[in-house]
Design a protein around this motif. Structure first.
Motif, short mmCIF file in Angstrom:
data_model
loop_
_atom_site.label_atom_id
_atom_site.label_comp_id
_atom_site.label_asym_id
_atom_site.label_seq_id
_atom_site.Cartn_x
_atom_site.Cartn_y
_atom_site.Cartn_z
N CYS A 292 -5.63 65.49 -90.32
CA CYS A 292 -4.39 65.75 -91.05
C CYS A 292 -3.49 64.51 -90.97
O CYS A 292 -3.70 63.62 -90.14
N THR A 293 -2.48 64.46 -91.84
CA THR A 293 -1.62 63.29 -91.92
C THR A 293 -0.94 63.00 -90.59
O THR A 293 -0.88 61.86 -90.13
N GLU A 294 -0.44 64.05 -89.94
CA GLU A 294 0.30 63.85 -88.68
C GLU A 294 -0.61 63.40 -87.55
O GLU A 294 -0.13 62.85 -86.56
N HIS A 295 -1.91 63.63 -87.67
CA HIS A 295 -2.86 63.22 -86.64
C HIS A 295 -3.84 62.20 -87.18
O HIS A 295 -5.04 62.30 -87.00
N LEU A 305 1.96 62.43 -78.22
CA LEU A 305 3.23 61.95 -78.78
C LEU A 305 4.10 63.15 -79.10
O LEU A 305 3.76 63.97 -79.95
N PRO A 306 5.25 63.29 -78.42
CA PRO A 306 6.06 64.51 -78.54
C PRO A 306 6.44 64.85 -79.98
O PRO A 306 6.42 66.01 -80.37
N TRP A 307 6.79 63.83 -80.80
CA TRP A 307 7.24 64.14 -82.15
C TRP A 307 6.08 64.63 -83.03
O TRP A 307 6.28 65.46 -83.92
N LEU A 308 4.86 64.15 -82.78
CA LEU A 308 3.71 64.65 -83.53
C LEU A 308 3.30 66.04 -83.05
O LEU A 308 2.89 66.89 -83.84
N VAL A 309 3.41 66.26 -81.76
CA VAL A 309 3.12 67.59 -81.21
C VAL A 309 4.09 68.62 -81.78
O VAL A 309 3.72 69.76 -82.08
N MET A 378 -0.58 66.99 -74.52
CA MET A 378 0.59 67.87 -74.62
C MET A 378 0.30 69.07 -75.51
O MET A 378 0.87 70.14 -75.32
N ALA A 379 -0.54 68.89 -76.52
CA ALA A 379 -0.95 69.99 -77.40
C ALA A 379 -2.45 70.20 -77.23
O ALA A 379 -3.23 69.37 -77.68
#
Length: 411
Positions: A292-295, A305-309, A378-379
């Motif tokens: 996916c785009t965020e990953h 990365l907290p903001w992506l999680v 983190m996720a």
């Protein structure tokens, strides 16, 4: 691997604190053959450092140990290895070595055509020879946005560097006739100037003059990587035959190959370890993996990365509205996707991006499975790799992860 006791494994593994790609300087290449230089955006955290620097420290220590131990086997492979970076290594210094040197003059090599086998020249990889020069330095750092082609056709030859020799279009001689006149005069890739007997535009592939202008007997045919110099319909080196054939994947929802009398490629690599084969009666849907785009980067980076999680907190799979209705699955439901290799749990994303397909009168549903989750970070979440088959294509063993059989149900 999750669930494995480390003390039961005889191999010792060291995990080193390597910096991420945005925490170090270096080059990146793409499928268009462009080599572009990337600069460090932020400092790496804690004791992390670029893998190049870690390798440098390891090699310095190895040299020290091997120098002291005269009985070490294959000792000279380490002690005589040229490793002249001093106390600190840079990506730029390695780029110079990859380009190569004239070892007599100490100057950078200007072309792979000048490399010799007599020990007077060096190059880490011939296709990158000319990426670095005495006059222009590191050409991968070029960032001229202007198109320098005389007809402005979009080559942008001064933006980064392209292997080999900054040639932007391979086999560009095929764009001209025997006299060097472009087939497309409005959008010429290369243009031969009879007045000064020189090529303009892209770096000419193969060198030399057009066939009708060159000395008698000089071929200068366009497909220089083929012995005969012309294009081929037949791939002589393919292990499964000279002409590509359409085969069904190892796990197919169809009972026959609609394009051929042979169902599967007989030369495909099939793994034997934990590789059960699914059938359509138990696994009626087609699974496919992607990111996916965020990953967009690796899971080990994106899951930490907290903001992506925050953007993508859980492992999810995608399916069509039609399949969701058929299986009584609502948006946000937890589902279990299973194959003959194993099961994963994920959040259901119902989307019109996925549409049922009609193949030979039969409705085929697909399920999209992301590959970035795992048991750490983190996720956390189940890995899509649990589902995929161990199958590789006949010529390169590239994994067949884009099509396999699966099933889905509410958790």
């Amino acid at each position: 691997m999750h669930g494995i006791e480390p003390d039961q494994i005889k191999t010792e593994v060291f995990v080193l604190p390597v910096a991420g790609s945005y925490e170090k300087e270096g080059s990146v290449s793409n499928s268009g053959r462009w080599v572009q230089w990337r600069y460090k955006a932020v400092e790496p955290p804690a004791d992390s450092m670029p893998d190049l620097e870690i390798m440098h420290l390891v090699m310095l220590k190895l040299k020290e140990l091997y120098q002291a131990d005269i009985s070490a086997p294959q000792r000279e492979a380490i002690t005589r290895l040229a490793w002249d970076y001093g106390s600190h290594v840079t990506a730029d210094a390695v780029a110079k070595e990859i380009n190569g040197y004239d070892l007599v003059t100490g100057k950078m090599m200007e072309s792979f055509a000048l490399l010799k086998d007599d020990g007077t020249t060096s190059s880490g990889c011939w296709i990158y020879c000319s990426m670095y020069s005495e006059a222009e330095g590191n050409k991968a750092k070029k960032r001229n946005p202007q198109d320098t082609h005389p007809k402005k056709i979009g080559l942008h030859a001064d933006w980064s560097w392209c292997w080999p020799l900054n040639r932007r279009i391979i086999y560009n001689r095929a764009s001209v006739d025997l006299d060097g006149i472009p087939w497309d005069s409005e959008r010429p890739v290369v243009i031969f100037s009879p007045a000064d007997k020189k090529w303009q535009g892209d770096v000419i592939d193969g060198g030399g003059l057009p066939i009708n202008v060159a000395d008698k007997g000089a071929k200068n045919l366009p497909f220089i990587m083929n012995a005969e110099g012309i294009g081929r319909l037949w791939g002589y080196s393919l292990v499964d035959g000279p002409l590509p054939e359409v085969y069904e994947p190892w796990e197919s929802p169809l009972g026959k190959n609609l394009m051929s009398g042979t169902m599967n490629d007989p030369c495909t690599f099939i793994g034997k370890f934990m590789n059960e084969r699914g059938t359509p009666d138990k696994y009626p849907y087609v699974g496919t993996t992607y990111r996916c785009t965020e990953h967009w980067q690796t899971g080990i980076m994106t899951r930490n990365l907290p903001w992506l999680v925050e953007l993508v907190p859980e492992m999810y799979v995608e399916m069509s509205e039609e399949l969701a209705t058929e299986k009584s699955i609502e948006r946000g439901d937890k589902v279990i996707v299973s194959t003959a290799r194993g099961d994963i749990k994920a959040v259901a994303v119902i989307t019109r991006r996925f549409q049922p397909l009609k193949v030979d009168g039969e409705t085929i549903h697909q399920i999209g499975i992301l590959w970035h989750w795992g048991y750490s970070g983190m996720a956390k979440g189940d890995s899509g790799n649990i589902l995929t088959p161990h199958v590789g294509d006949a010529n390169t063993t590239i994994p067949e992860y884009k099509t396999f059989l699966c099933n889905v149900r509410r958790a």
